[in-house]
Design an enzyme around this catalytic site. Structure first.
Site, PDB file in Angstrom:
ATOM      1  N   GLN A 166       4.665   0.376   2.208  1.00  0.00           N
ATOM      2  CA  GLN A 166       4.134  -0.533   3.210  1.00  0.00           C
ATOM      3  C   GLN A 166       3.812  -1.871   2.558  1.00  0.00           C
ATOM      4  OE1 GLN A 166       1.078   1.107   5.933  1.00  0.00           O
ATOM      5  NE2 GLN A 166       1.706   3.091   5.111  1.00  0.00           N
ATOM      6  N   ASN A 224       0.834  -1.204   0.000  1.00  0.00           N
ATOM      7  CA  ASN A 224       0.000   0.000   0.000  1.00  0.00           C
ATOM      8  C   ASN A 224       0.865   1.248   0.000  1.00  0.00           C
ATOM      9  OD1 ASN A 224       0.109  -1.025   2.862  1.00  0.00           O
ATOM     10  ND2 ASN A 224      -1.086   0.795   3.321  1.00  0.00           N
ATOM     11  N   ASP A 225       0.700   2.175   0.898  1.00  0.00           N
ATOM     12  CA  ASP A 225       1.224   3.534   0.747  1.00  0.00           C
ATOM     13  C   ASP A 225       2.714   3.604   0.420  1.00  0.00           C
ATOM     14  OD1 ASP A 225      -1.258   3.704   1.918  1.00  0.00           O
ATOM     15  OD2 ASP A 225      -0.688   5.175   3.426  1.00  0.00           O
TER      16      ASP A 225
END
Length: 501
Positions: free
Chosen positions: A63, A46-47
Site C-alpha cells: 500500500q 504500509n502493508d
C-alpha cells in the site's frame, strides 16, 4: 502541507503535475534511504500485499500514498523479483478508481490460478457523512501485469453482528475450493476473524468465526494470514487493543502468531491452539504477510512501521519500508524466522573481529552490512553502530550470563515514538551461549537471535550513514565477523520514479 480530510483524499489526477517529481527528488536526497529494503519512492508505504509466485517470478505489492507521509488515498504499488532480494518496480497496480474502492485500495492477497493471478483486496469507501463502507473486491492480473478489476464486489458487506471494520482478506486454496480469512470486529467491539468459502471465486458464503482464543482478540483483528509449516497451521494476525494481561508488549499495536495442531476451515475450528506469541520483539513490525511458496516453504514479509506513529522521515515527506523476506520454520511448536538464503549473496568483504583490550572496531562501512556474533555463556558484550563521527549510536547488548538481548535506540540522535519506550529486550536461557545475526541497512536493523528463535526489528536514525561498528565488554572467547554488503541492484527501491498510469 496541511493534512486534513480533503488533502488526504484528493484524487491523484488533481495534484499538480510537478508535485510527484518534487517529492521523489526530495526522498532521494535523504540520508536515511536504505539500500536493500523496499521503500516508497515518495510518500507513505504500509502493508505488504499480494505476495505470490507467478509466471516465473515473485510478486509483491504494498500500500502506498505517494503524495505525503500520511495515511491518505491508498493504492497498491507492484514490485517483482527473481531472487527475493533484488526487486524491480512495476509501478502502481491497483488504484482507487471505482465506486467500491474510492477512498483506498486496502490490504489483500493473491493466488496464481492457471495463467493469471487472482487478487482479493478490501475497497475502502466513505459516505457523504464519512461513514465507512468496506467491500471485498476481486481482480485478475495477466502475465503482462495488466490488472482487470471485477465489476461487482465479491462480498458487499460484513454479516450481521459485525461492524464495517471488515478487511484484509487472506486467500487460501485447498481440495474443496477457496477460503478467505477476513479481519473483523463485532458490534460489541471484539476482534474476530471470519472464514468465507467459495467454489468459483465469485460466490462467497460465511462459514463462521474462527475460534481464536477469547483473550487474543483485542477490539479489532487486522491482517490475518495463514500458512502451514510441517503440516501445522500457523496464524499470523494483528489484534489491536490486545490486553497487556494476555501478553506484555510495548508497541502501540502488536503482531502476533498462534500455532495449532490442526485446522478445519469448513468448520472454522482450530484444534488445540498453542500459546499466543509475539512475532517480533523489536519496535516496528506490523501487518506481516506470509505465504506458502510452490516448494512448500513458508515465507513472510513485514511492514516496518506502525500506525499512528510519527517517524523522522516524515519531515522529508516519505515514510517506512518493508522487511527482508524471511523463511519461517517450526521447532518444538516455536516459530523461527530467518532471512531467505539469497540474502547471503549480498555479502562482499568480510572482516573478522580482532579484539584489543576487550574492544574490536570495524570502520569505513558503507551503511549496509551484517554482524555474526557468538557470545559464550556468562559473557556480556555491547555492540555499537555509529556514524563516522560517532555523534549517535544504536546499542545492542548481549548478556549471555542472564540470558538477555537488549536493543537501545535512545542515543541515535533522532528519537521518536518515545511514549512507547526506547529499549526492547528478549529473555533467553541464562548461562548459555547466544548467537546473533545483526543486519544494518542505513536506517533499519533486523536482529536474528539464536538462529531465528527471536527477532528484533526496528528503525533508527543517526545523523549520518552508519559506518562504524564496535564490540566491547568481556570479549574473552567471543567470536564474530562483519560482512559488508554489495550495492543494491533494486530498481524497486530507489532508481525508479513512482509510475502513475
Amino acid at each position: 502541507m496541511i493534512w486534513n480530510r480533503k488533502t488526504r483524499y484528493t484524487p491523484y489526477e488533481q495534484w499538480p503535475a510537478t508535485k510527484l517529481p518534487q517529492l521523489v527528488a526530495q526522498a532521494r536526497q535523504s540520508k536515511w534511504r536504505m539500500q536493500h529494503h523496499i521503500q516508497p519512492t515518495s510518500g507513505l508505504l504500509n502493508d505488504p500485499n499480494g505476495f505470490s509466485y507467478f509466471d516465473g517470478q515473485w510478486h509483491l505489492f504494498y500500500q502506498v500514498f505517494p503524495f505525503g507521509p500520511v495515511h491518505g488515498l491508498k493504492s497498491w504499488q507492484h514490485v517483482t523479483s527473481k531472487n527475493l532480494v533484488d526487486w524491480h518496480d512495476e509501478g502502481l497496480a491497483i488504484r482507487p478508481d471505482t465506486p467500491y474502492d474510492s477512498h483506498g485500495a486496502y490490504t489483500g492477497t493473491a493466488l496464481p490460478i492457471d495463467d493469471q493471478l487472482f487478487i482479493m483486496y478490501t475497497g475502502n469507501v466513505r459516505t457523504a457523512d464519512w461513514q465507512r463502507e468496506s467491500y471485498q473486491l476481486g481482480a485478475w492480473m495477466d502475465t503482462d501485469n495488466h490488472i482487470k478489476k471485477l465489476s461487482r464486489p465479491l462480498i458487499a458487506h460484513a454479516p450481521a453482528g459485525y461492524t464495517s471494520s471488515f478487511r484484509d482478506p487472506d486467500l487460501i486454496r485447498n481440495d474443496h475450493g477457496y477460503y478467505a480469512l477476513i479481519g473483523a470486529q463485532t458490534t460489541t467491539e471484539i476482534g474476530a476473524i471470519l472464514v468465507y468459502f467459495s467454489k468459483d471465486l465469485t460466490t462467497w458464503t460465511c462459514q463462521g468465526e474462527l475460534n481464536v482464543p477469547a483473550n487474543a482478540r483485542g477490539y479489532m483483528i487486522e491482517c490475518p494470514n495463514l500458512v502451514w509449516i510441517d503440516q501445522q497451521p500457523v496464524l499470523l494476525f494483528c489484534p489491536q487493543g490486545l490486553s497487556q494481561a494476555t501478553i506484555p508488549y510495548q508497541n502501540i499495536y502488536p503482531n502476533m502468531y498462534l500455532v495449532a495442531d490442526q485446522l478445519n476451515l469448513a468448520q472454522a475450528q482450530f484444534t488445540e491452539p498453542h500459546a499466543l506469541t509475539q512475532l517480533d520483539d523489536g519496535f516496528d513490525v506490523y501487518a506481516t504477510q506470509a505465504i506458502n511458496a510452490p516448494d512448500g516453504r513458508a515465507l513472510a514479509v513485514s511492514w516496518i512501521g506502525l500506525p499512528e506513529i510519527s517517524y523522522p522521515t516524515d519531515r522529508e515527506n516519505w515514510a517506512h519500508c518493508l522487511s527482508l523476506v524471511k523463511e519461517l520454520t517450526l521447532k518444538d511448536g516455536h516459530l523461527y524466522q530467518n532471512p531467505v538464503a539469497a540474502v547471503d549473496d549480498l555479502r562482499t568483504t568480510a572482516h573478522d573481529l580482532v579484539f584489543e583490550q576487550q574492544r574490536a572496531t570495524v570502520a569505513a562501512l558503507n551503511g549496509s552490512f551484517e554482524l555474526l556474533l557468538t557470545v559464550p555463556a556468562d559473557k556480556t558484550v555491547t555492540v555499537n553502530i555509529a556514524d563516522q563521527q560517532e555523534s549517535g549510536q544504536l546499542q545492542v547488548t548481549v548478556d549471555a550470563n542472564h540470558g538477555q538481548v537488549m536493543i537501545d535506540r535512545r542515543h541515535t540522535g533522532n528519537s521518536f515514538a518515545e511514549d512507547y519506550g526506547q529499549t526492547r529486550q528478549v529473555e533467553l536461557t541464562a548461562h548459555k551461549t547466544i548467537k546473533i545475526r545483526l543486519i544494518i541497512d542505513v536506517s533499519v536493523f533486523e536482529c536474528y537471535i539464536d538462529n531465528g528463535y527471536s527477532v528484533m526489528t526496528g528503525r533508527f536514525f543517526l545523523n549520518a550513514t552508519p559506518s562504524r561498528l564496535n564490540v566491547q565488554g568481556d570479549t574473552t572467547a567471543v567470536t564474530g565477523k562483519v560482512w559488508e554488503w554489495r550495492q543494491s541492484e533494486h530498481t524497486g527501491v530507489d532508481n525508479n520514479e513512482t509510475k502513475i498510469k
